[in-house]
Design an enzyme around this catalytic site. Structure first.
Site, PDB file in Angstrom:
ATOM      1  N   GLU A 281      -3.582   2.343  -7.476  1.00 44.23           N
ATOM      2  CA  GLU A 281      -3.954   3.401  -6.534  1.00 44.23           C
ATOM      3  C   GLU A 281      -2.998   4.579  -6.703  1.00 44.23           C
ATOM      4  O   GLU A 281      -1.942   4.618  -6.043  1.00 44.23           O
ATOM      5  CB  GLU A 281      -3.860   2.887  -5.095  1.00 44.23           C
ATOM      6  CG  GLU A 281      -4.822   1.777  -4.771  1.00 44.23           C
ATOM      7  CD  GLU A 281      -5.257   1.820  -3.302  1.00 44.23           C
ATOM      8  OE1 GLU A 281      -6.458   1.796  -3.068  1.00 44.23           O
ATOM      9  OE2 GLU A 281      -4.397   1.916  -2.407  1.00 44.23           O
TER      10      GLU A 281
ATOM     11  N   HIS B  12       0.852  -1.194   0.000  1.00 45.85           N
ATOM     12  CA  HIS B  12       0.000   0.000   0.000  1.00 45.85           C
ATOM     13  C   HIS B  12       0.893   1.251   0.000  1.00 45.85           C
ATOM     14  O   HIS B  12       1.957   1.265   0.631  1.00 45.85           O
ATOM     15  CB  HIS B  12      -0.908  -0.005   1.236  1.00 45.85           C
ATOM     16  CG  HIS B  12      -1.969   1.040   1.154  1.00 45.85           C
ATOM     17  ND1 HIS B  12      -1.725   2.344   1.489  1.00 45.85           N
ATOM     18  CD2 HIS B  12      -3.253   0.983   0.728  1.00 45.85           C
ATOM     19  CE1 HIS B  12      -2.829   3.059   1.285  1.00 45.85           C
ATOM     20  NE2 HIS B  12      -3.773   2.247   0.822  1.00 45.85           N
TER      21      HIS B  12
HETATM   22  C1  PEP Z   1      -6.629   3.403   0.188  1.00 50.13           C
HETATM   23  O1  PEP Z   1      -5.895   4.059   0.939  1.00 50.13           O
HETATM   24  O2  PEP Z   1      -6.380   2.217  -0.120  1.00 50.13           O
HETATM   25  C2  PEP Z   1      -7.799   4.068  -0.357  1.00 50.13           C
HETATM   26  C3  PEP Z   1      -8.322   3.605  -1.445  1.00 50.13           C
HETATM   27  O3  PEP Z   1      -8.236   5.126   0.377  1.00 50.13           O
HETATM   28  P1  PEP Z   1      -9.421   6.131   0.015  1.00 50.13           P
HETATM   29  O4  PEP Z   1     -10.547   5.332  -0.589  1.00 50.13           O
HETATM   30  O5  PEP Z   1      -9.811   6.732   1.330  1.00 50.13           O
HETATM   31  O6  PEP Z   1      -8.877   7.115  -0.948  1.00 50.13           O
END
Ligand code: PEP
Length: 256
Positions: A170, A101
């Site tokens: 992400e 992450h």
């Molecule tokens: C995350 O940190 O994996 C994430 C998707 O956070 P958020 O949905 O709060 O942006």
């Protein structure tokens, strides 16, 4: 296509009562709709992992929700104070584990080498790694960054190992807790998903490349979830902040 919704609770909620409240809302919703071939994975913080696992074993949530962890110890064999091993996760009924992450990569200094080793450790314990990748900034070089991060993150793993992973795209700038955050837009997400798929399928010569599953994460809410979930090339979403808001999370579940 089967869709995944992965809830990353991070260091929330503050109490077990609140955690139960979220799961109760999920359970009530799931009981009101026919079972579909989708995967819902809840990744609570370690302190709630065992209790969530028990709830999944003893209530109607079992079979409809799978247990995920937010991290895994690098290896089994060393003494690693504070870490939780793959064998321990397996015993708790964990099926998935988030690896790499961005908060661990960028705030805790977790390197690609460490992420790579954690993927192997997870697979050794029959846990599905949910491998997070994504650029820190959306600049002119982000596509090259993504390719090199993928190369280093998955380097040395076999095609079989890579194809067992779920990949979560992400972009760090899109995570809801970051300053000036904004969700990615679906068109640009698709572009990144194609970069990821092309790179992985090309480098590991995956025969069944279409089965490679890439999720999107970054400020997904009940308002925009469908924009991502409706994309055929995207296997689902990873939800952080909105997954600990029970009303909002149930609204997201309604979209698959
Ligand atoms: C995350 O940190 O994996 C994430 C998707 O956070 P958020 O949905 O709060 O942006």
């Amino acid at each position: 296509m089967k869709k995944y919704i992965v809830a990353n609770w991070k260091m929330h909620p503050d109490s077990w009562a609140e955690a139960e409240g979220i799961l109760d809302a999920v359970s009530q919703y799931l009981e009101s709709v026919p079972e579909k071939d989708n995967s819902l994975v809840v990744c609570p913080p370690f302190v709630f992992l065992e209790e969530v696992g028990k709830l999944l074993n003893t209530t109607s949530l079992g079979g409809r929700v799978e247990l995920g962890a937010q991290d895994i110890a690098l290896t089994e064999s060393t003494a690693l104070t504070g870490e939780i091993s793959g064998a321990m996760l397996q015993k708790l009924g964990v099926r998935h584990v988030i690896v790499g992450h961005s908060e661990r990569r960028w705030k805790l200094g977790e390197s690609d080498i460490v992420v790579n080793q954690k993927i192997e450790t997870a697979l050794e314990h029959e846990l599905t790694p949910i491998v997070c990748v994504g650029e820190k900034e959306r600049d002119d070089h982000y596509k090259e960054f993504l390719a090199s991060q993928l190369d280093a993150t998955f380097g040395g793993l076999s095609a079989d190992q890579v194809s067992k992973c779920l990949i979560a795209y992400e972009p760090v700038w899109a995570i809801s807790t970051n300053p000036n955050t904004r969700p990615d837009n679906p068109e640009s997400t698709l572009e990144s998903v194609r970069i990821i798929k092309d790179f992985i399928i090309g480098k590991w010569k995956l025969e069944n490349g279409n089965s490679l599953k890439v999720l999107y994460g970054g400020s997904v809410t009940s308002k925009n979830a469908n924009d991502f979930l409706s994309l055929d090339e995207l296997a689902g979403v990873l939800v952080g902040g909105a997954s600990v808001d029970k009303e909002q999370f149930v609204e997201i579940l309604k979209q698959i």
